[in-house]
Design a protein around this motif. Structure first.
Motif, mmCIF file in Angstrom:
data_model
loop_
_atom_site.group_PDB
_atom_site.id
_atom_site.type_symbol
_atom_site.label_atom_id
_atom_site.label_comp_id
_atom_site.label_asym_id
_atom_site.label_seq_id
_atom_site.Cartn_x
_atom_site.Cartn_y
_atom_site.Cartn_z
ATOM 1 N N TRP A 80 0.596 -1.092 -0.126
ATOM 2 C CA TRP A 80 0.198 -0.003 0.019
ATOM 3 C C TRP A 80 1.007 1.290 -0.052
ATOM 4 N N TYR B 35 -2.487 5.492 -5.818
ATOM 5 C CA TYR B 35 -3.998 5.088 -6.576
ATOM 6 C C TYR B 35 -4.146 5.698 -7.457
ATOM 7 N N ARG C 167 -4.590 -1.497 -2.321
ATOM 8 C CA ARG C 167 -6.043 -1.377 -2.494
ATOM 9 C C ARG C 167 -6.120 -1.739 -3.919
ATOM 10 N N ASN D 149 -7.577 -0.160 -6.395
ATOM 11 C CA ASN D 149 -7.188 1.015 -7.180
ATOM 12 C C ASN D 149 -5.745 1.142 -7.407
ATOM 13 N N GLN D 150 -5.003 0.601 -6.609
ATOM 14 C CA GLN D 150 -3.489 0.411 -6.606
ATOM 15 C C GLN D 150 -2.992 -0.812 -7.481
ATOM 16 N N GLN E 155 -4.508 1.054 -12.070
ATOM 17 C CA GLN E 155 -4.417 2.453 -11.959
ATOM 18 C C GLN E 155 -5.355 3.206 -13.014
ATOM 19 N N THR F 237 -11.649 5.759 -2.057
ATOM 20 C CA THR F 237 -10.697 4.979 -1.394
ATOM 21 C C THR F 237 -10.158 5.461 -0.427
ATOM 22 N N ARG G 3 -7.502 6.026 3.083
ATOM 23 C CA ARG G 3 -5.912 6.014 2.894
ATOM 24 C C ARG G 3 -5.448 5.298 4.005
ATOM 25 N N SER H 241 -8.435 10.328 -5.844
ATOM 26 C CA SER H 241 -8.326 9.209 -6.687
ATOM 27 C C SER H 241 -9.512 9.068 -7.580
#
Length: 299
Positions: free
Chosen positions: A8, A13, A145, A147-148, A151, A159, A161, A273
């Motif tokens: 993470w 993000y 996460r 969305n990591q 991309q 999302t 933090r 994000s």
């Protein structure tokens, strides 16, 4: 089989250029506990001081690329009802949706003042301990996460933090379900439904993997059981059990009406994000307001 996973703290993000630098309460895993304990090595102990074996799969054994495909497909095929569930349960801190459930049960069953205080303290104390364990695991494992991993992923909601695994909503809900079912056993099936919906809301929003949810629910229910077993041993001055669970069924009205907030609040609407730009989804009504980074601090 050992699976390597993204960290993470090392990956941006979707829609951002640098990894997250604003982690939320990264030391919360060291905070004071209510029912559980911690030894000098950082192991969590039950109320009697015995080491507890946390029922959760090590993330090295999870295929997060496969998990990502489920998140992607879920977002592609979201139903209007699933969107409502996501918006409802992810508005505010995870405790926001459980607080009115507790109050409705107390009111419906005519719980007296001291018993009501004990029920509230028991549930919230158990939630406190659960979230401390969750935060310890989140930052220990540091799992990225959805969305990591993708991309280009546009989530329904913003999302939060902090690391993904396990889900705070899922773990908290599993624990709350078990503790409330102890006091109100005839409402157990309904409480399980609320816990399941609360947990699934994070998948519908695209901010958690299925494993975050499944493992979180399992862990939360385990912690809840450990604490309930302790509550059962507590006696009054007559050496009789303090608690007298309600064995009758009064069918408390604990479900939200069309997923409208029991306690409305107008949360801010900002996100750095990528999020879905569906105007119909992004309602600004106080009854069904989508929250973004600040309100999502506790997901």
């Amino acid at each position: 089989m050992r699976k390597d996973f993204l960290r993470w703290s090392e990956v941006p993000y979707a829609g951002e250029s640098t990894p997250p630098t604003n982690p939320v309460t990264p030391l919360a895993g060291s905070w004071s506990l209510v029912y559980l304990k911690r030894d000098r090595n950082g192991n969590f102990l039950d109320p009697n001081g015995r080491k507890i074996q946390l029922t959760i799969t090590n993330p090295n054994r999870i295929d997060f690329e496969r998990e990502l495909r489920i998140v992607q497909k879920t977002l592609e095929k979201l139903t209007p009802n699933q969107k409502k569930i996501a918006i409802y349960y992810l508005t505010g801190a995870p405790t926001k949706q459980w607080t009115p459930v507790i109050d409705r049960l107390i009111d419906t069953y005519g719980v007296g003042p001291t018993d009501a205080a004990r029920i509230l303290a028991s549930v919230q104390g158990a939630i406190n301990d659960t979230m401390i364990i969750v935060w310890d695991l989140k930052y220990r494992w540091n799992v990225a996460r959805p969305n990591q991993y993708d991309q280009k992923l546009r989530t329904l909601l913003c999302t939060p933090r902090f690391p993904t695994y396990p889900s705070g909503h899922a773990t908290l809900s599993g624990c709350a379900q078990v503790v409330l079912s102890y006091f109100f056993p005839k409402e157990a099936k309904k409480l399980q439904k609320i816990a399941d919906n609360d947990a699934l809301s994070t998948l519908y929003a695209g901010v958690h993997f299925p494993a975050d949810i499944d493992e979180g629910l399992k862990l939360g229910r385990y912690i809840g059981t450990v604490i309930v077993n302790h509550l059962k041993t507590q006696l009054n001055s007559d050496l009789k059990p303090i608690d007298h669970p309600f064995r009758n069924f009064l069918n408390a009205n604990i479900f939200p009406d069309d997923y409208k907030q029991f306690i409305p609040f107008n949360f801010p609407n900002t996100c750095t994000s990528l999020v879905e730009k569906d105007k119909k989804t992004h309602s600004t009504s106080k009854e069904n307001y989508i929250q973004f980074p600040k309100p999502l601090l506790y997901l």
